[in-house]
Design a protein around this motif. Structure first.
Motif, mmCIF file in Angstrom:
data_model
loop_
_atom_site.group_PDB
_atom_site.id
_atom_site.type_symbol
_atom_site.label_atom_id
_atom_site.label_comp_id
_atom_site.label_asym_id
_atom_site.label_seq_id
_atom_site.Cartn_x
_atom_site.Cartn_y
_atom_site.Cartn_z
ATOM 1 N N ARG A 24 45.797 44.860 46.722
ATOM 2 C CA ARG A 24 46.036 43.280 46.738
ATOM 3 C C ARG A 24 45.610 43.039 45.176
ATOM 4 N NH1 ARG A 24 42.664 42.588 49.686
ATOM 5 N NH2 ARG A 24 41.148 41.340 49.477
ATOM 6 N N ASN A 25 44.318 43.886 45.211
ATOM 7 C CA ASN A 25 43.300 43.451 44.094
ATOM 8 C C ASN A 25 43.921 43.282 42.652
ATOM 9 O OD1 ASN A 25 41.535 42.175 45.203
ATOM 10 N ND2 ASN A 25 40.983 43.641 46.257
ATOM 11 N N ILE A 26 44.792 44.282 42.417
ATOM 12 C CA ILE A 26 44.968 44.580 41.290
ATOM 13 C C ILE A 26 45.611 43.256 40.743
ATOM 14 C CG2 ILE A 26 47.537 45.064 41.922
ATOM 15 C CD1 ILE A 26 45.827 47.149 39.144
ATOM 16 N N TRP A 27 46.348 42.759 41.343
ATOM 17 C CA TRP A 27 47.025 41.336 40.763
ATOM 18 C C TRP A 27 45.810 39.590 40.505
ATOM 19 C CZ3 TRP A 27 51.379 42.555 39.607
ATOM 20 C CH2 TRP A 27 52.675 43.265 39.866
ATOM 21 N N ALA A 28 45.211 40.418 40.602
ATOM 22 C CA ALA A 28 43.784 39.383 40.144
ATOM 23 C C ALA A 28 44.177 38.313 38.809
ATOM 24 C CB ALA A 28 42.143 40.136 40.545
ATOM 25 N N GLY A 29 44.536 38.862 38.480
ATOM 26 C CA GLY A 29 44.988 38.403 37.097
ATOM 27 C C GLY A 29 46.402 37.112 37.585
ATOM 28 N N GLN A 30 46.945 37.573 38.177
ATOM 29 C CA GLN A 30 47.958 37.149 38.334
ATOM 30 C C GLN A 30 47.697 35.901 38.822
ATOM 31 O OE1 GLN A 30 48.156 40.651 37.792
ATOM 32 N NE2 GLN A 30 48.411 40.227 35.746
ATOM 33 N N LEU A 31 47.301 35.895 40.022
ATOM 34 C CA LEU A 31 46.219 35.449 41.210
ATOM 35 C C LEU A 31 46.176 33.952 40.736
ATOM 36 C CD1 LEU A 31 45.186 37.572 43.959
ATOM 37 C CD2 LEU A 31 46.916 35.586 44.040
ATOM 38 N N THR A 32 45.146 34.353 39.048
ATOM 39 C CA THR A 32 44.690 32.846 38.572
ATOM 40 C C THR A 32 45.772 32.402 37.776
ATOM 41 O OG1 THR A 32 43.500 34.565 37.266
ATOM 42 C CG2 THR A 32 42.696 33.942 38.837
ATOM 43 N N GLY A 221 72.520 42.778 32.852
ATOM 44 C CA GLY A 221 71.554 41.926 31.873
ATOM 45 C C GLY A 221 70.332 41.282 32.475
ATOM 46 N N ALA A 222 69.162 42.658 32.499
ATOM 47 C CA ALA A 222 68.071 43.385 32.397
ATOM 48 C C ALA A 222 67.660 42.988 31.207
ATOM 49 C CB ALA A 222 67.511 44.375 33.758
ATOM 50 N N GLN A 223 66.184 42.032 30.942
ATOM 51 C CA GLN A 223 65.756 42.539 30.020
ATOM 52 C C GLN A 223 63.847 43.129 30.382
ATOM 53 O OE1 GLN A 223 63.953 38.269 30.294
ATOM 54 N NE2 GLN A 223 62.669 38.549 28.436
ATOM 55 N N MET A 224 63.939 43.389 28.873
ATOM 56 C CA MET A 224 62.579 44.577 29.067
ATOM 57 C C MET A 224 62.128 43.890 28.174
ATOM 58 S SD MET A 224 62.066 48.519 28.841
ATOM 59 C CE MET A 224 61.080 49.288 28.142
ATOM 60 N N VAL A 225 60.491 44.320 28.526
ATOM 61 C CA VAL A 225 59.239 43.819 27.462
ATOM 62 C C VAL A 225 58.683 45.097 27.749
ATOM 63 C CG1 VAL A 225 59.324 41.593 27.842
ATOM 64 C CG2 VAL A 225 58.165 42.424 29.709
ATOM 65 N N CYS A 226 58.120 45.168 27.005
ATOM 66 C CA CYS A 226 56.241 45.845 26.673
ATOM 67 C C CYS A 226 56.342 45.512 26.315
ATOM 68 C CB CYS A 226 57.077 47.340 25.442
ATOM 69 S SG CYS A 226 56.526 48.530 24.587
ATOM 70 N N ILE A 227 54.030 45.533 27.115
ATOM 71 C CA ILE A 227 53.237 44.745 27.401
ATOM 72 C C ILE A 227 51.658 45.662 26.756
ATOM 73 C CG2 ILE A 227 51.021 44.058 28.394
ATOM 74 C CD1 ILE A 227 53.966 42.530 28.794
ATOM 75 N N PRO A 228 51.678 45.243 25.123
ATOM 76 C CA PRO A 228 51.194 45.872 23.548
ATOM 77 C C PRO A 228 49.657 46.195 25.077
ATOM 78 C CG PRO A 228 50.872 43.517 23.477
ATOM 79 C CD PRO A 228 51.854 43.715 24.632
ATOM 80 N N LYS A 229 48.813 46.970 24.319
ATOM 81 C CA LYS A 229 47.396 47.783 24.365
ATOM 82 C C LYS A 229 47.621 47.851 25.677
ATOM 83 C CE LYS A 229 45.648 44.978 20.926
ATOM 84 N NZ LYS A 229 44.993 43.543 20.589
ATOM 85 N N ALA A 230 47.936 48.331 27.032
ATOM 86 C CA ALA A 230 48.326 48.679 28.557
ATOM 87 C C ALA A 230 49.015 49.768 28.862
ATOM 88 C CB ALA A 230 48.886 47.591 28.760
ATOM 89 N N GLY A 231 48.872 50.156 29.770
ATOM 90 C CA GLY A 231 48.795 51.181 29.774
ATOM 91 C C GLY A 231 50.259 51.229 31.625
ATOM 92 N N ASN A 238 46.223 44.131 30.877
ATOM 93 C CA ASN A 238 46.508 42.856 29.760
ATOM 94 C C ASN A 238 47.608 41.607 30.622
ATOM 95 O OD1 ASN A 238 46.731 41.232 27.426
ATOM 96 N ND2 ASN A 238 48.173 43.202 26.369
ATOM 97 N N PRO A 239 46.637 41.259 31.486
ATOM 98 C CA PRO A 239 46.902 40.211 32.008
ATOM 99 C C PRO A 239 47.790 39.259 31.359
ATOM 100 C CG PRO A 239 44.614 40.383 32.434
ATOM 101 C CD PRO A 239 44.867 41.330 31.710
ATOM 102 N N GLU A 240 47.047 38.229 30.531
ATOM 103 C CA GLU A 240 47.412 37.492 29.067
ATOM 104 C C GLU A 240 48.876 38.472 28.626
ATOM 105 O OE1 GLU A 240 44.746 39.250 28.224
ATOM 106 O OE2 GLU A 240 42.862 37.136 29.114
ATOM 107 N N ALA A 241 49.026 39.043 28.536
ATOM 108 C CA ALA A 241 50.226 39.232 27.504
ATOM 109 C C ALA A 241 51.449 40.022 28.953
ATOM 110 C CB ALA A 241 50.208 40.620 26.979
ATOM 111 N N PHE A 242 51.004 40.407 30.167
ATOM 112 C CA PHE A 242 51.202 39.693 31.040
ATOM 113 C C PHE A 242 52.244 38.785 31.619
ATOM 114 C CE2 PHE A 242 52.762 41.362 35.648
ATOM 115 C CZ PHE A 242 53.566 41.694 35.457
#
Ligand code: MLT
Length: 266
Positions: A24-32, A221-231, A238-242
């Protein structure tokens, strides 16, 4: 089986299903970062962290999905916004196939509906054997450069490695075999009717090129986004862009489908 989880925020639930071989810790940046928007819930899938392993030999992706269903029902939280990262995406597909009523929107991150091609079979078995014998950390050498870009901050690299250390080898072995044996859910894509966001890191190194855009094209209707500086692990790299992409998507979901998908709770 009810899963252990971290949570933050309040309101409708955003449920985050993590990838392999982490927790679950992979989501630390989303929890905050997303807590002002939703009640963010990040469970440990069975066999790691806050969630026990049932006493059985192995499990399937569908078992993980069933655990999430039980968790949603125990929390009386459905329908949820459901995000799945990689293996968590396989779990999200299994969940939405079985219980579409529990899902209000879908966020598919670095994942695919296709099952493993036959040439992956041996690799999955070898991964399982390695994890079982030497522990999850033994997988890091061959995996870490496919999960993060070479420019990922050292702190992020260490956070991911700490998750490798924390996940029991037996759990990773079972997950590897569960991924090997998962059903092909490509045919599900055309029947998904909830708002869907497909997310891919700009420097994705694990998925075949073009697979995320093909998946997005197959979902109405799905939308796609590409997150820069991330794999592959874009949410932690890149939690900010995500988070910004998720926030824009969820705000759009709210505007367009509040009545249909968001029953008011007392
Ligand atoms: C993951 O990130 O969950 C895994 O790499 C997915 C996979 O191996 O298919």
């Amino acid at each position: 089986m009810k899963l252990g989880y971290d949570e933050s925020g309040s309101g409708p639930v955003l449920l985050l299903a993590h990838g392999f071989p982490v927790d679950r810790n992979i989501w630390a940046g989303q929890l905050t970062g997303l807590s002002s928007l939703r009640r963010v819930i990040a469970p440990d899938l069975r066999g790691r962290g806050k969630s026990p392993a049932p006493s059985q030999d192995g499990w399937s992706i569908q078992d993980h999905a069933d655990d999430l269903v039980e968790t949603i029902e125990a929390l009386d939280a459905g329908p949820v916004d459901l995000a799945g990262l990689s293996m968590g995406g396989y779990v999200a597909f299994a969940l939405v196939r079985q219980r579409p009523d529990l899902v209000r929107s879908l966020i598919l991150v670095s994942t695919r509906a296709l099952q493993d091609p036959p040439e992956y079979q041996t690799g999955r078995k070898m991964t399982a054997e390695r994890a079982e014998r030497y522990g999850t950390r033994a997988l890091a050498e061959s995996m870490i450069d496919k999960l993060l870009t070479p420019r990922a901050p050292e702190a992020v690299r260490q956070q991911v490695l700490a998750m490798f250390d924390a996940v029991p080898g037996t759990t990773s072995a079972r997950d590897s075999l569960a991924m090997r044996d998962r059903a092909d859910l490509t045919s599900l894509l055309g029947s998904i009717t909830v708002p869907t966001l497909v997310v891919e890191g700009a420097e994705e190194a694990l998925l075949p090129a073009g697979s995320s855009s093909a998946m997005a094209a197959a979902i109405s209707g799905a939308q796609m986004v590409c997150i820069p500086k991330a794999g592959h692990f874009a949410p932690i790299e890149n939690p900010e862009a995500f988070n910004q992409a998720v926030e824009e998507f969820l705000n759009r979901v709210l505007r367009t489908s509040e009545e249909k998908h968001w029953p008011r709770r007392e």
